[in-house]
Motif scaffolding. Structure first.
Motif, PDB file in Angstrom:
ATOM      1  N   LEU A   4      63.146 -55.606 -15.996  1.00 22.07           N
ATOM      2  CA  LEU A   4      64.409 -56.134 -15.484  1.00 22.07           C
ATOM      3  C   LEU A   4      64.109 -57.137 -14.381  1.00 22.07           C
ATOM      4  CD1 LEU A   4      66.671 -52.935 -15.190  1.00 22.07           C
ATOM      5  CD2 LEU A   4      66.771 -54.725 -16.953  1.00 22.07           C
ATOM      6  N   ARG A   5      64.741 -58.296 -14.444  1.00 18.09           N
ATOM      7  CA  ARG A   5      64.620 -59.289 -13.369  1.00 18.09           C
ATOM      8  C   ARG A   5      65.941 -59.289 -12.611  1.00 18.09           C
ATOM      9  NH1 ARG A   5      61.927 -64.891 -14.378  1.00 18.09           N
ATOM     10  NH2 ARG A   5      60.163 -63.518 -13.892  1.00 18.09           N
ATOM     11  N   ILE A   6      65.860 -59.073 -11.295  1.00 21.39           N
ATOM     12  CA  ILE A   6      67.066 -58.930 -10.472  1.00 21.39           C
ATOM     13  C   ILE A   6      66.996 -59.900  -9.307  1.00 21.39           C
ATOM     14  CG2 ILE A   6      68.345 -57.313  -8.983  1.00 21.39           C
ATOM     15  CD1 ILE A   6      66.681 -55.130 -10.835  1.00 21.39           C
ATOM     16  N   GLN A   7      68.069 -60.669  -9.110  1.00 17.19           N
ATOM     17  CA  GLN A   7      68.154 -61.577  -7.957  1.00 17.19           C
ATOM     18  C   GLN A   7      68.980 -60.876  -6.876  1.00 17.19           C
ATOM     19  OE1 GLN A   7      66.456 -64.248  -8.090  1.00 17.19           O
ATOM     20  NE2 GLN A   7      66.165 -64.466 -10.312  1.00 17.19           N
ATOM     21  N   GLY A   8      68.478 -60.951  -5.659  1.00 20.26           N
ATOM     22  CA  GLY A   8      69.262 -60.341  -4.578  1.00 20.26           C
ATOM     23  C   GLY A   8      69.328 -61.289  -3.402  1.00 20.26           C
ATOM     24  N   PRO A   9      70.111 -61.052  -2.350  1.00 21.64           N
ATOM     25  CA  PRO A   9      71.093 -59.944  -2.324  1.00 21.64           C
ATOM     26  C   PRO A   9      72.321 -60.286  -3.170  1.00 21.64           C
ATOM     27  CG  PRO A   9      71.185 -61.212  -0.282  1.00 21.64           C
ATOM     28  CD  PRO A   9      70.061 -61.808  -1.091  1.00 21.64           C
ATOM     29  N   THR A  10      73.015 -59.305  -3.605  1.00 26.14           N
ATOM     30  CA  THR A  10      74.132 -59.519  -4.515  1.00 26.14           C
ATOM     31  C   THR A  10      75.333 -58.691  -4.074  1.00 26.14           C
ATOM     32  OG1 THR A  10      74.752 -59.511  -6.828  1.00 26.14           O
ATOM     33  CG2 THR A  10      73.527 -57.622  -6.096  1.00 26.14           C
ATOM     34  N   LYS A  11      76.517 -59.150  -4.410  1.00 29.29           N
ATOM     35  CA  LYS A  11      77.730 -58.383  -4.146  1.00 29.29           C
ATOM     36  C   LYS A  11      78.269 -57.905  -5.495  1.00 29.29           C
ATOM     37  CE  LYS A  11      80.088 -58.361  -0.661  1.00 29.29           C
ATOM     38  NZ  LYS A  11      80.177 -57.273   0.346  1.00 29.29           N
ATOM     39  N   LEU A  12      78.930 -56.777  -5.498  1.00 24.77           N
ATOM     40  CA  LEU A  12      79.511 -56.268  -6.746  1.00 24.77           C
ATOM     41  C   LEU A  12      81.018 -56.136  -6.579  1.00 24.77           C
ATOM     42  CD1 LEU A  12      76.974 -53.345  -7.430  1.00 24.77           C
ATOM     43  CD2 LEU A  12      76.846 -55.714  -8.264  1.00 24.77           C
ATOM     44  N   SER A  13      81.703 -56.125  -7.723  1.00 20.50           N
ATOM     45  CA  SER A  13      83.153 -55.854  -7.667  1.00 20.50           C
ATOM     46  C   SER A  13      83.610 -55.418  -9.059  1.00 20.50           C
ATOM     47  CB  SER A  13      83.912 -57.123  -7.260  1.00 20.50           C
ATOM     48  OG  SER A  13      83.735 -58.108  -8.272  1.00 20.50           O
ATOM     49  N   GLY A 239      76.780 -41.052  -9.368  1.00 18.05           N
ATOM     50  CA  GLY A 239      76.219 -41.127  -8.006  1.00 18.05           C
ATOM     51  C   GLY A 239      75.387 -42.387  -7.821  1.00 18.05           C
ATOM     52  N   THR A 240      74.704 -42.802  -8.885  1.00 17.06           N
ATOM     53  CA  THR A 240      73.876 -44.010  -8.806  1.00 17.06           C
ATOM     54  C   THR A 240      74.749 -45.242  -8.589  1.00 17.06           C
ATOM     55  OG1 THR A 240      72.285 -42.936 -10.283  1.00 17.06           O
ATOM     56  CG2 THR A 240      72.071 -45.326 -10.007  1.00 17.06           C
ATOM     57  N   TYR A 241      75.905 -45.288  -9.273  1.00 17.29           N
ATOM     58  CA  TYR A 241      76.798 -46.448  -9.096  1.00 17.29           C
ATOM     59  C   TYR A 241      77.492 -46.404  -7.731  1.00 17.29           C
ATOM     60  CZ  TYR A 241      75.935 -48.166 -13.743  1.00 17.29           C
ATOM     61  OH  TYR A 241      75.302 -48.691 -14.848  1.00 17.29           O
ATOM     62  N   LEU A 242      77.771 -45.212  -7.217  1.00 15.97           N
ATOM     63  CA  LEU A 242      78.325 -45.140  -5.854  1.00 15.97           C
ATOM     64  C   LEU A 242      77.318 -45.745  -4.876  1.00 15.97           C
ATOM     65  CD1 LEU A 242      79.892 -41.538  -5.845  1.00 15.97           C
ATOM     66  CD2 LEU A 242      81.128 -43.714  -5.959  1.00 15.97           C
ATOM     67  N   CYS A 243      76.040 -45.434  -5.089  1.00 18.37           N
ATOM     68  CA  CYS A 243      74.986 -46.002  -4.219  1.00 18.37           C
ATOM     69  C   CYS A 243      74.886 -47.513  -4.427  1.00 18.37           C
ATOM     70  CB  CYS A 243      73.651 -45.338  -4.527  1.00 18.37           C
ATOM     71  SG  CYS A 243      73.551 -43.644  -3.924  1.00 18.37           S
ATOM     72  N   ALA A 244      75.153 -47.977  -5.642  1.00 17.35           N
ATOM     73  CA  ALA A 244      75.109 -49.433  -5.899  1.00 17.35           C
ATOM     74  C   ALA A 244      76.163 -50.134  -5.047  1.00 17.35           C
ATOM     75  CB  ALA A 244      75.337 -49.717  -7.380  1.00 17.35           C
ATOM     76  N   GLY A 245      77.358 -49.535  -4.952  1.00 13.97           N
ATOM     77  CA  GLY A 245      78.403 -50.117  -4.096  1.00 13.97           C
ATOM     78  C   GLY A 245      77.985 -50.086  -2.643  1.00 13.97           C
ATOM     79  N   ALA A 246      77.431 -48.943  -2.209  1.00 17.72           N
ATOM     80  CA  ALA A 246      77.065 -48.797  -0.794  1.00 17.72           C
ATOM     81  C   ALA A 246      75.932 -49.743  -0.409  1.00 17.72           C
ATOM     82  CB  ALA A 246      76.657 -47.340  -0.532  1.00 17.72           C
ATOM     83  N   ILE A 247      74.915 -49.887  -1.271  1.00 21.13           N
ATOM     84  CA  ILE A 247      73.736 -50.677  -0.893  1.00 21.13           C
ATOM     85  C   ILE A 247      73.998 -52.187  -0.954  1.00 21.13           C
ATOM     86  CG2 ILE A 247      72.554 -50.967  -3.135  1.00 21.13           C
ATOM     87  CD1 ILE A 247      69.973 -49.993  -1.672  1.00 21.13           C
ATOM     88  N   THR A 248      75.038 -52.590  -1.722  1.00 14.23           N
ATOM     89  CA  THR A 248      75.357 -54.031  -1.788  1.00 14.23           C
ATOM     90  C   THR A 248      76.594 -54.347  -0.951  1.00 14.23           C
ATOM     91  OG1 THR A 248      76.745 -53.642  -3.733  1.00 14.23           O
ATOM     92  CG2 THR A 248      74.419 -54.257  -4.137  1.00 14.23           C
ATOM     93  N   ASN A 249      77.024 -53.331  -0.162  1.00 14.05           N
ATOM     94  CA  ASN A 249      78.168 -53.556   0.715  1.00 14.05           C
ATOM     95  C   ASN A 249      79.406 -54.006  -0.071  1.00 14.05           C
ATOM     96  OD1 ASN A 249      79.234 -53.445   3.234  1.00 14.05           O
ATOM     97  ND2 ASN A 249      78.693 -55.548   3.777  1.00 14.05           N
ATOM     98  N   SER A 250      79.617 -53.343  -1.219  1.00 15.62           N
ATOM     99  CA  SER A 250      80.694 -53.749  -2.143  1.00 15.62           C
ATOM    100  C   SER A 250      81.647 -52.591  -2.400  1.00 15.62           C
ATOM    101  CB  SER A 250      80.097 -54.168  -3.488  1.00 15.62           C
ATOM    102  OG  SER A 250      79.000 -55.033  -3.317  1.00 15.62           O
ATOM    103  N   THR A 251      82.880 -52.951  -2.723  1.00  9.45           N
ATOM    104  CA  THR A 251      83.861 -51.951  -3.161  1.00  9.45           C
ATOM    105  C   THR A 251      83.902 -51.976  -4.681  1.00  9.45           C
ATOM    106  OG1 THR A 251      85.204 -52.218  -1.177  1.00  9.45           O
ATOM    107  CG2 THR A 251      86.313 -51.339  -3.136  1.00  9.45           C
TER     108      THR A 251
END
Ligand code: EPZ
Length: 420
Positions: A4-13, A239-251
Motif C-alpha cells: 500500500l502506498r499512502i500519502q500523508g498527512p491526510t484528512k478524512l470525512s 475500532g480501527t476506523y475510530l482510530c483513523a478519525g482520531a489520528i487524522t484529526n477528522s470527524t
C-alpha cells in the motif's frame, strides 16, 4: 506481493460501513459442521481467513459458496475428518474444526496450528477439555489425533486461562455431547456470545450466555437443525476506523456497528480527548482539539482488547505526553514498534510495556507489516505521517480487513494498492 502506498498527512470525512466480524464468522463456519441442514449466513466478511476456512471445509467434503457477503454451506456431504497442514499452517483458527468434527464423527485428525508472529499460541486448553469429555488425544507427526468412539460426554471443565477459540471449540463439542457440560472461566467476547445464541436459537439447551460460566445439555450425538443468521459487526475493524478519525484529526461516521461492543475502546478515545457519539448502530468520532496521552492494559472482554493494542500505539505517537501500553495476552505482540520507529515514533519497550513519548513528528518511510493488527496500525500512522509511506507484506492485512484501502479512499485517504 502487494503493498500500500499512502500519502500523508491526510484528512478524512464521510461514512464507512463496517463488515461482519471475522472472529465471529470463523467459529460460525465450523458450527455448520454440527448441522444436518443447509445453512445461509449473511453479513459474512469477504477476507482471506474466511476463504481459507471455507477451503478447509470443502476439503472435508462440505459444499460452500460465498457471494456478496452471503454464505451458503451444507456439511451433510462431509466425508472425511482430516484438516491438513497446508491449510492449517496459514490460519491457526482452523483449530476450530477440532471440536465439531470430533463431536459429530467421533474422530478427527487436525494439524497442529504451529505458532504465529504474535506468540506461541498453544492449544493445550482445547485438548485438556476434550480429554475431560472422554476424547483420547494423541499428537503424532504434527497432527492432533482425537477419538471418542462412544461420542463425547458432558463434563465439568474449568479453563486455566480465558481462551476465545478454546471456549468456542468446547461449546461446539458440548452441544453434541451426551449429558451436561459446565464450562467455568469462559471467554465472554461478543463473538463467543453470538455462537452460543445461535446454538440456543437452534434448540440447544444452553445457559449463562455472556457470563464466565456456561451450562450446555448436549444432543447425545444427534446433529442440529440450525437456524440461518447474520454475523455481528466487526468491533475491531470498527475500532480501527475510530482510530483513523482520531489520528487524522477528522470527524467520520461508522455504520452497521454495535457501539456496545466497543465500550472499552470508546472510553480510551474519550480519555484522550476525542468525543464518540453513538447511535443504535452508528458511531461518530469527533477528534480531540489536543490529543492527550493514555495508559492501556490489554485484557479479556469487556476490558480493552489486545486486537486494538497496535492501533492505539500508533495513535499514541501523536498524543501529547507519555502513554503506556501493557500487552497482557500475547508474549510477542509489539513487532509494530520497530516499524513505527521507522516512521519517527519515540517508543521504548520494557518487557510487555511500550511507552510512547508524544507528539512525535512522523515522516513517511518504507515499513513492513508483521501481523494482522500491526498492519492496520502502520496504515493509521502513515495517514498522519508527512510524505509517502509504503506498507509492504499486506497479505497480513487482507486476512482480516475487507477492502481497507477502498474504504479509506472513500473517506478521502490518499492510498493505493500496488505490486512489488
Ligand atoms: C482469539 O485468538 C482471536 N482470534 C485473536 O484475534 C485474539 O487476539 C485472541 O482471541 C484474544 O482476544 C480468533 O478469534 C480467530 P486465546 P485465540 O485462546 O482464541 C493462551 C486477530 O487479530 N492460550 O483467547 O487463539 C494464549 O497463548 C486475532 O483477529 C493457552 O495458553 O486466543 C494467549 O496467551 C489475533 N492455551 C491467551 O491464552 C490454549 O489452549 C489467549 O488466547 C489457548 C490459549
Amino acid at each position: 506481493m502487494d503493498y500500500l502506498r499512502i500519502q500523508g498527512p491526510t484528512k478524512l470525512s464521510g461514512t464507512v460501513t463496517i463488515s461482519g466480524a471475522k472472529n465471529a464468522a470463523l467459529p460460525l463456519i465450523t458450527l455448520a459442521l454440527l448441522a444436518h441442514n443447509p445453512l445461509k449466513v449473511t453479513n459474512m466478511p469477504e477476507v482471506a481467513d474466511i476463504k481459507t476456512l471455507l477451503k478447509l471445509l470443502q476439503n472435508l467434503g462440505a459444499s460452500c459458496s460465498l457471494e456478496n457477503h452471503v454464505l451458503n454451506v451444507d456439511t451433510s456431504t462431509v466425508s472425511h475428518t482430516m484438516a491438513n497442514y497446508d491449510i492449517v499452517k496459514t490460519m491457526r483458527a482452523s483449530i476450530l474444526v477440532l471440536g465439531p468434527l470430533l463431536a459429530r464423527f467421533g474422530h478427527c485428525e487436525v494439524s497442529l496450528p504451529g505458532g504465529c508472529a504474535i506468540g506461541q499460541r498453544p492449544i493445550d486448553l482445547h485438548l485438556k477439555a476434550l480429554e475431560q469429555m472422554g476424547a483420547q488425544i494423541t499428537i503424532h507427526a504434527g497432527y492432533v489425533h482425537a477419538v471418542a468412539p462412544e461420542g463425547l460426554k458432558g463434563a465439568h471443565i474449568i479453563f486455566d486461562k480465558i481462551t476465545v477459540t478454546g471456549t468456542a471449540n468446547i461449546v461446539m463439542a458440548a452441544a453434541l455431547a451426551h449429558g451436561k457440560t459446565v464450562l467455568v472461566n469462559c471467554a465472554k467476547e461478543p463473538e463467543v456470545v453470538q455462537l452460543c445464541e445461535i446454538l440456543r436459537d437452534s434448540g440447544i439447551d444452553i445457559n449463562g450466555i455472556g457470563t464466565p460460566e456456561l451450562t450446555i445439555i448436549g444432543t447425545g450425538g444427534k446433529t442440529i437443525e440450525m437456524v440461518d443468521f447474520e454475523v455481528i459487526p466487526d468491533r475491531i475493524e470498527a475500532g480501527t476506523y475510530l482510530c483513523a478519525g482520531a489520528i487524522t484529526n477528522s470527524t467520520i461516521t461508522l455504520e452497521r456497528v454495535r457501539p456496545d461492543h466497543l465500550d472499552a475502546v470508546t472510553a480510551k478515545l474519550e480519555q484522550m480527548g476525542c468525543r464518540v457519539e453513538c447511535g443504535e448502530n452508528t458511531m461518530t468520532i469527533h477528534p480531540a482539539t489536543e490529543l492527550k496521552h493514555v495508559d492501556i492494559i490489554t485484557q479479556e472482554y469487556p476490558a480493552f482488547p489486545t486486537d486494538m493494542q497496535a492501533q492505539f500505539l500508533a495513535l499514541a505517537t501523536i498524543a501529547k505526553g507519555a502513554s503506556t501500553i501493557e500487552e497482557r495476552l500475547f508474549e510477542n505482540r509489539f513487532m509494530h514498534v520497530s516499524e513505527l520507529q521507522r516512521l519517527g515514533a519515540e517508543i521504548k519497550l520494557s518487557g510487555h510495556t511500550a511507552t510512547v513519548i508524544g507528539p512525535c513528528e512522523l515522516a513517511g518511510a518504507d515499513v513492513m507489516a508483521t501481523d494482522l493488527r500491526a498492519s492496520s496500525a502502520l496504515v493509521l500512522a502513515a495517514m498522519a505521517a508527512e510524505g509517502t509511506t509504503n506498507v509492504h507484506r499486506i497479505y497480513h492485512l487482507d486476512r482480516g480487513y475487507e477492502d481497507l484501502e477502498g474504504k479509506l479512499r472513500a473517506l478521502g485517504a490518499k492510498i493505493e494498492r500496488l505490486k512489488e
